[in-house]
Design a protein around this motif. Structure first.
Motif, PDB file in Angstrom:
ATOM      1  N   ASP A  20     -15.833 -37.230  10.910  1.00 50.73           N
ATOM      2  CA  ASP A  20     -16.410 -36.035  10.214  1.00 50.73           C
ATOM      3  C   ASP A  20     -17.072 -36.549   9.063  1.00 50.73           C
ATOM      4  O   ASP A  20     -16.288 -37.195   8.164  1.00 50.73           O
ATOM      5  CB  ASP A  20     -15.578 -34.940  10.150  1.00 50.73           C
ATOM      6  N   LEU A  21     -18.330 -36.254   8.749  1.00 53.02           N
ATOM      7  CA  LEU A  21     -19.086 -36.552   7.533  1.00 53.02           C
ATOM      8  C   LEU A  21     -18.647 -37.929   7.025  1.00 53.02           C
ATOM      9  O   LEU A  21     -18.715 -38.196   5.804  1.00 53.02           O
ATOM     10  CB  LEU A  21     -18.523 -35.581   6.514  1.00 53.02           C
ATOM     11  N   GLY A  22     -19.006 -38.966   8.017  1.00 52.81           N
ATOM     12  CA  GLY A  22     -18.907 -40.472   7.455  1.00 52.81           C
ATOM     13  C   GLY A  22     -17.425 -41.074   7.380  1.00 52.81           C
ATOM     14  O   GLY A  22     -17.289 -42.140   6.990  1.00 52.81           O
ATOM     15  N   TYR A  23     -16.511 -40.271   7.767  1.00 53.79           N
ATOM     16  CA  TYR A  23     -15.166 -40.638   7.442  1.00 53.79           C
ATOM     17  C   TYR A  23     -14.386 -40.810   8.856  1.00 53.79           C
ATOM     18  O   TYR A  23     -14.619 -39.672   9.702  1.00 53.79           O
ATOM     19  CB  TYR A  23     -14.351 -39.795   6.776  1.00 53.79           C
ATOM     20  N   LEU A  24     -14.125 -41.869   9.313  1.00 53.50           N
ATOM     21  CA  LEU A  24     -13.303 -42.062  10.630  1.00 53.50           C
ATOM     22  C   LEU A  24     -11.650 -42.077  10.095  1.00 53.50           C
ATOM     23  O   LEU A  24     -11.347 -42.810   9.589  1.00 53.50           O
ATOM     24  CB  LEU A  24     -13.548 -43.505  11.108  1.00 53.50           C
ATOM     25  N   TRP A  25     -11.019 -41.128  10.688  1.00 54.78           N
ATOM     26  CA  TRP A  25      -9.867 -40.951  10.592  1.00 54.78           C
ATOM     27  C   TRP A  25      -8.882 -41.282  11.954  1.00 54.78           C
ATOM     28  O   TRP A  25      -9.311 -40.989  13.013  1.00 54.78           O
ATOM     29  CB  TRP A  25      -9.346 -39.312  10.467  1.00 54.78           C
ATOM     30  N   LEU A  26      -7.645 -42.278  11.542  1.00 63.04           N
ATOM     31  CA  LEU A  26      -6.995 -42.779  12.753  1.00 63.04           C
ATOM     32  C   LEU A  26      -5.635 -42.669  12.392  1.00 63.04           C
ATOM     33  O   LEU A  26      -4.926 -42.486  11.161  1.00 63.04           O
ATOM     34  CB  LEU A  26      -7.236 -44.201  12.833  1.00 63.04           C
ATOM     35  N   VAL A  27      -5.005 -42.652  13.456  1.00 57.36           N
ATOM     36  CA  VAL A  27      -3.283 -42.373  13.614  1.00 57.36           C
ATOM     37  C   VAL A  27      -2.907 -43.731  14.305  1.00 57.36           C
ATOM     38  O   VAL A  27      -3.307 -43.916  15.344  1.00 57.36           O
ATOM     39  CB  VAL A  27      -2.998 -40.953  14.391  1.00 57.36           C
ATOM     40  N   THR A  28      -2.367 -44.548  13.731  1.00 59.61           N
ATOM     41  CA  THR A  28      -1.710 -45.825  14.384  1.00 59.61           C
ATOM     42  C   THR A  28      -0.426 -45.249  15.338  1.00 59.61           C
ATOM     43  O   THR A  28       0.106 -44.336  15.186  1.00 59.61           O
ATOM     44  CB  THR A  28      -1.271 -46.717  13.315  1.00 59.61           C
ATOM     45  N   GLU A  29      -0.246 -46.333  16.262  1.00 59.11           N
ATOM     46  CA  GLU A  29       0.838 -45.881  17.252  1.00 59.11           C
ATOM     47  C   GLU A  29       2.319 -45.709  16.389  1.00 59.11           C
ATOM     48  O   GLU A  29       3.205 -44.984  17.092  1.00 59.11           O
ATOM     49  CB  GLU A  29       1.009 -47.423  17.967  1.00 59.11           C
ATOM     50  N   THR A  30       2.453 -46.294  15.299  1.00 59.45           N
ATOM     51  CA  THR A  30       3.598 -46.154  14.441  1.00 59.45           C
ATOM     52  C   THR A  30       3.666 -44.877  13.686  1.00 59.45           C
ATOM     53  O   THR A  30       4.558 -44.580  13.047  1.00 59.45           O
ATOM     54  CB  THR A  30       4.073 -47.356  13.841  1.00 59.45           C
ATOM     55  N   GLY A  31       2.535 -44.182  13.516  1.00 61.04           N
ATOM     56  CA  GLY A  31       2.535 -42.648  12.818  1.00 61.04           C
ATOM     57  C   GLY A  31       2.030 -42.876  11.566  1.00 61.04           C
ATOM     58  O   GLY A  31       1.935 -41.873  10.877  1.00 61.04           O
ATOM     59  N   PHE A  32       1.274 -44.068  11.204  1.00 58.16           N
ATOM     60  CA  PHE A  32       0.454 -44.062   9.826  1.00 58.16           C
ATOM     61  C   PHE A  32      -0.931 -43.436  10.073  1.00 58.16           C
ATOM     62  O   PHE A  32      -1.521 -43.648  10.926  1.00 58.16           O
ATOM     63  CB  PHE A  32       0.409 -45.552   9.196  1.00 58.16           C
ATOM     64  N   ILE A  33      -1.594 -43.114   8.804  1.00 54.84           N
ATOM     65  CA  ILE A  33      -2.850 -42.541   8.815  1.00 54.84           C
ATOM     66  C   ILE A  33      -3.666 -43.452   8.240  1.00 54.84           C
ATOM     67  O   ILE A  33      -3.429 -44.012   7.207  1.00 54.84           O
ATOM     68  CB  ILE A  33      -2.838 -41.114   8.191  1.00 54.84           C
ATOM     69  N   VAL A  34      -4.852 -43.920   8.939  1.00 56.84           N
ATOM     70  CA  VAL A  34      -5.753 -44.755   8.168  1.00 56.84           C
ATOM     71  C   VAL A  34      -7.409 -43.995   8.071  1.00 56.84           C
ATOM     72  O   VAL A  34      -7.623 -43.370   9.019  1.00 56.84           O
ATOM     73  CB  VAL A  34      -5.871 -45.940   9.218  1.00 56.84           C
ATOM     74  N   GLU A  35      -7.989 -44.418   7.065  1.00 56.74           N
ATOM     75  CA  GLU A  35      -9.384 -43.727   7.022  1.00 56.74           C
ATOM     76  C   GLU A  35     -10.258 -44.868   6.958  1.00 56.74           C
ATOM     77  O   GLU A  35     -10.069 -45.980   6.090  1.00 56.74           O
ATOM     78  CB  GLU A  35      -9.371 -42.691   5.650  1.00 56.74           C
TER      79      GLU A  35
ATOM     80  N   SER B   5      -5.894 -54.523  13.627  1.00 58.41           N
ATOM     81  CA  SER B   5      -4.838 -55.512  13.675  1.00 58.41           C
ATOM     82  C   SER B   5      -3.640 -54.556  13.934  1.00 58.41           C
ATOM     83  O   SER B   5      -2.727 -55.054  14.393  1.00 58.41           O
ATOM     84  CB  SER B   5      -4.839 -56.119  12.504  1.00 58.41           C
ATOM     85  N   VAL B   6      -3.890 -53.539  14.270  1.00 62.68           N
ATOM     86  CA  VAL B   6      -2.691 -52.478  14.592  1.00 62.68           C
ATOM     87  C   VAL B   6      -3.250 -51.656  15.742  1.00 62.68           C
ATOM     88  O   VAL B   6      -4.376 -51.467  16.091  1.00 62.68           O
ATOM     89  CB  VAL B   6      -2.366 -51.413  13.372  1.00 62.68           C
ATOM     90  N   LYS B   7      -2.265 -51.024  16.436  1.00 60.03           N
ATOM     91  CA  LYS B   7      -2.595 -50.108  17.718  1.00 60.03           C
ATOM     92  C   LYS B   7      -2.921 -48.846  17.183  1.00 60.03           C
ATOM     93  O   LYS B   7      -2.194 -48.276  16.451  1.00 60.03           O
ATOM     94  CB  LYS B   7      -1.440 -50.146  18.556  1.00 60.03           C
ATOM     95  N   ILE B   8      -4.007 -48.349  17.794  1.00 63.06           N
ATOM     96  CA  ILE B   8      -4.314 -46.902  17.371  1.00 63.06           C
ATOM     97  C   ILE B   8      -3.969 -45.864  18.608  1.00 63.06           C
ATOM     98  O   ILE B   8      -4.127 -46.184  19.808  1.00 63.06           O
ATOM     99  CB  ILE B   8      -6.052 -46.707  17.208  1.00 63.06           C
ATOM    100  N   LYS B   9      -3.356 -44.725  18.121  1.00 65.70           N
ATOM    101  CA  LYS B   9      -3.254 -43.604  18.997  1.00 65.70           C
ATOM    102  C   LYS B   9      -4.257 -42.346  19.080  1.00 65.70           C
ATOM    103  O   LYS B   9      -4.423 -42.127  20.167  1.00 65.70           O
ATOM    104  CB  LYS B   9      -1.769 -43.054  18.576  1.00 65.70           C
ATOM    105  N   HIS B  10      -4.908 -42.171  17.843  1.00 61.62           N
ATOM    106  CA  HIS B  10      -5.629 -41.167  17.951  1.00 61.62           C
ATOM    107  C   HIS B  10      -6.710 -41.475  16.898  1.00 61.62           C
ATOM    108  O   HIS B  10      -6.594 -42.150  15.635  1.00 61.62           O
ATOM    109  CB  HIS B  10      -4.866 -39.753  17.712  1.00 61.62           C
ATOM    110  N   ALA B  11      -7.903 -40.936  17.126  1.00 63.13           N
ATOM    111  CA  ALA B  11      -9.075 -40.952  16.284  1.00 63.13           C
ATOM    112  C   ALA B  11      -9.799 -39.693  16.260  1.00 63.13           C
ATOM    113  O   ALA B  11      -9.912 -38.855  17.153  1.00 63.13           O
ATOM    114  CB  ALA B  11     -10.128 -41.983  16.438  1.00 63.13           C
ATOM    115  N   SER B  12     -10.501 -39.363  15.028  1.00 66.05           N
ATOM    116  CA  SER B  12     -11.360 -38.194  14.692  1.00 66.05           C
ATOM    117  C   SER B  12     -12.384 -38.700  13.734  1.00 66.05           C
ATOM    118  O   SER B  12     -12.199 -39.549  12.728  1.00 66.05           O
ATOM    119  CB  SER B  12     -10.507 -37.020  14.236  1.00 66.05           C
TER     120      SER B  12
END
Length: 335
Positions: A317-332, A308-315
Motif C-alpha cells: 500500500d502507498l509505495g510500501y511492501l510489507w512482508l512477514v518472514t517464515e520465522t515471524g519477523f516483519i520487513v518493509e 535471502s529469507v523465506k517469506i510467509k505473507h506480503a501486502s
C-alpha cells in the motif's frame, strides 16, 4: 410441699423456708455461662487478630512474589529481546536490494503471523492471535478479540478468529457478525468484503451491507474455489488449493465473477490499491506482477524479488511492501 407445718416445738416457727441449695446452683451456672462467653469473646478477638495478621502477611507475600515474577519476566524478556535483536540484525544483514526494492527491518511485534496494508494503515496478527495496528514506529493493540487474520481497506477493518467467525471493527473494538463463517477475509475492494470458507467456497458482501451496522450479513456465494482471495478497486486476485492463480475484474458489487487463469503458482496473493500484485509460493519466494495497466489489468509476467529469507505473507500500500518472514519477523521494502 414447699414447707412443713407443726407445733412440736413452740420455739420454732410454724413455717420453715426452703433451703438455698437451688439458689447456689443457679449462681454457679450463671458464672459458668459468663466465663464461657468471656472465653469465646477472647477467642474471637485472638482469631480476628490472627486473621488480620494473616491478611497483612498475605499481601506482603503476594507483593513479594509479584516482584519476583516481574523480575524474572524482565530477565526473560531481556534475554528474549537480546536473542530477537541478534536474529533481526543477522536477518537485516542478509536482506538484499533487488529489482529496485530496498528492504529493512520494520517495527517488530514478534512473532508475526499475517499482515495487511490499505487506506494508509497497516494491521497485523501475531501467532498468539492478537491483532495490532502500526502507530508511528510501534505496534498498538487493536481491539480485544483474538483474531487469526485481519484486513483493512475502504470498508474498514475486518477479521476472522480461530473458529472462523467474522468480525467488523466498530468504534473501539471488533464486533461479531452473523451469516457466514470464513477462514480468510479481505477488505481491499471498492467497499465490498470478500472471503473464503474452510471448504474453499468464495463469498462476497456488497458495499451497502458491509457499511451497515446490522449484525446479520447476507453474503453472496460466487462460483469457483479459492484458498486465498484479495481485491483492489481495479480487480480481484485469488489462488486455489492447486496453487493456481486467478484474476477477475470487479466493481463494488458482487456480480458473478469471470475468472481468468494467470500463469505461475502461489499459495498467497495480495493486490494493492494501486494495482500492484505480489504472490508468495510454497518455497517462500516472492514475486511481483509486471506489465499491469488500465488496458491490461491482469499484467503480463512475474518478476522475482530476491530475498535471502523465506517469506510467509506480503501486502502492499502507498509505495510500501510489507512482508512477514517464515520465522515471524516483519520487513518493509520501498522502491
Amino acid at each position: 410441699m414447699e414447707g412443713t407445718y407443726g407445733n412440736l416445738d413452740p420455739n420454732e416457727p410454724v413455717y420453715k423456708t426452703p433451703t438455698c441449695k437451688n439458689r447456689g446452683s443457679s449462681s454457679s451456672k450463671k458464672r459458668l455461662y459468663l466465663e464461657v462467653i468471656i472465653f469465646l469473646g477472647i477467642l474471637n478477638v485472638v482469631l480476628l487478630a490472627g486473621l488480620i495478621a494473616l491478611g497483612v502477611y498475605s499481601r506482603y507475600l503476594a507483593a513479594h512474589l509479584s516482584d519476583i515474577k516481574h523480575s524474572l519476566t524482565e530477565d526473560t524478556n531481556d534475554k528474549l529481546s537480546a536473542t530477537l535483536k541478534a536474529n533481526l540484525t543477522e536477518m537485516v544483514k542478509k536482506l538484499q536490494s533487488s529489482g529496485g526494492w530496498t528492504c529493512s527491518a520494520a517495527p517488530q511485534q514478534f512473532p508475526a503471523a499475517q499482515i495487511d496494508a490499505g487506506q494508509g494503515m497497516v494491521v497485523m496478527t501475531d501467532k498468539n492471535s492478537s491483532a495490532f495496528f502500526l502507530s508511528g514506529s510501534r505496534w498498538s493493540k487493536l481491539g480485544s478479540v483474538p483474531l487469526k487474520h485481519v484486513s483493512v481497506g475502504p470498508p474498514g477493518i475486518w477479521g476472522v478468529d480461530r473458529q472462523n467467525e467474522v468480525y467488523k471493527f466498530v468504534a473501539t473494538d471488533f464486533v461479531p457478525t452473523r451469516g457466514l463463517e470464513l477462514k480468510q477475509v479481505d477488505a481491499g475492494g471498492q467497499g465490498q468484503i470478500v472471503g473464503v470458507t474452510i471448504s474453499d467456497s468464495i463469498h462476497c458482501l456488497n458495499a451497502n451491507s458491509a457499511s451497515s451496522i446490522k449484525e446479520l450479513m447476507n453474503w453472496d456465494t460466487m462460483s469457483g474455489l479459492l484458498i486465498y482471495y484479495s481485491c483492489a478497486p481495479t480487480g480481484c486476485w485469488g489462488v486455489n488449493s492447486e496453487e493456481r492463480i486467478y484474476f477477475m475484474q470487479m466493481s463494488n458489487s458482487c456480480n458473478e465473477p469471470v475468472w481468468n487463469r494467470i500463469d505461475g503458482a502461489a499459495i498467497n496473493v495480495e493486490v494493492g490499491s494501486d494495482r500492484n500484485v505480489f504472490v508468495v509460493n510454497r518455497d517462500g519466494q516472492l514475486f511481483e506482477r509486471t506489465g499491469i495497466s488500465g488496458q491490461v489489468p491482469q499484467g503480463t509476467g512475474w518478476k522475482k524479488i530476491e530475498m535471502s529469507v523465506k517469506i510467509k505473507h506480503a501486502s502492499y500500500d502507498l509505495g510500501y511492501l510489507w512482508l512477514v518472514t517464515e520465522t515471524g519477523f516483519i520487513v518493509e521494502c520501498t522502491k
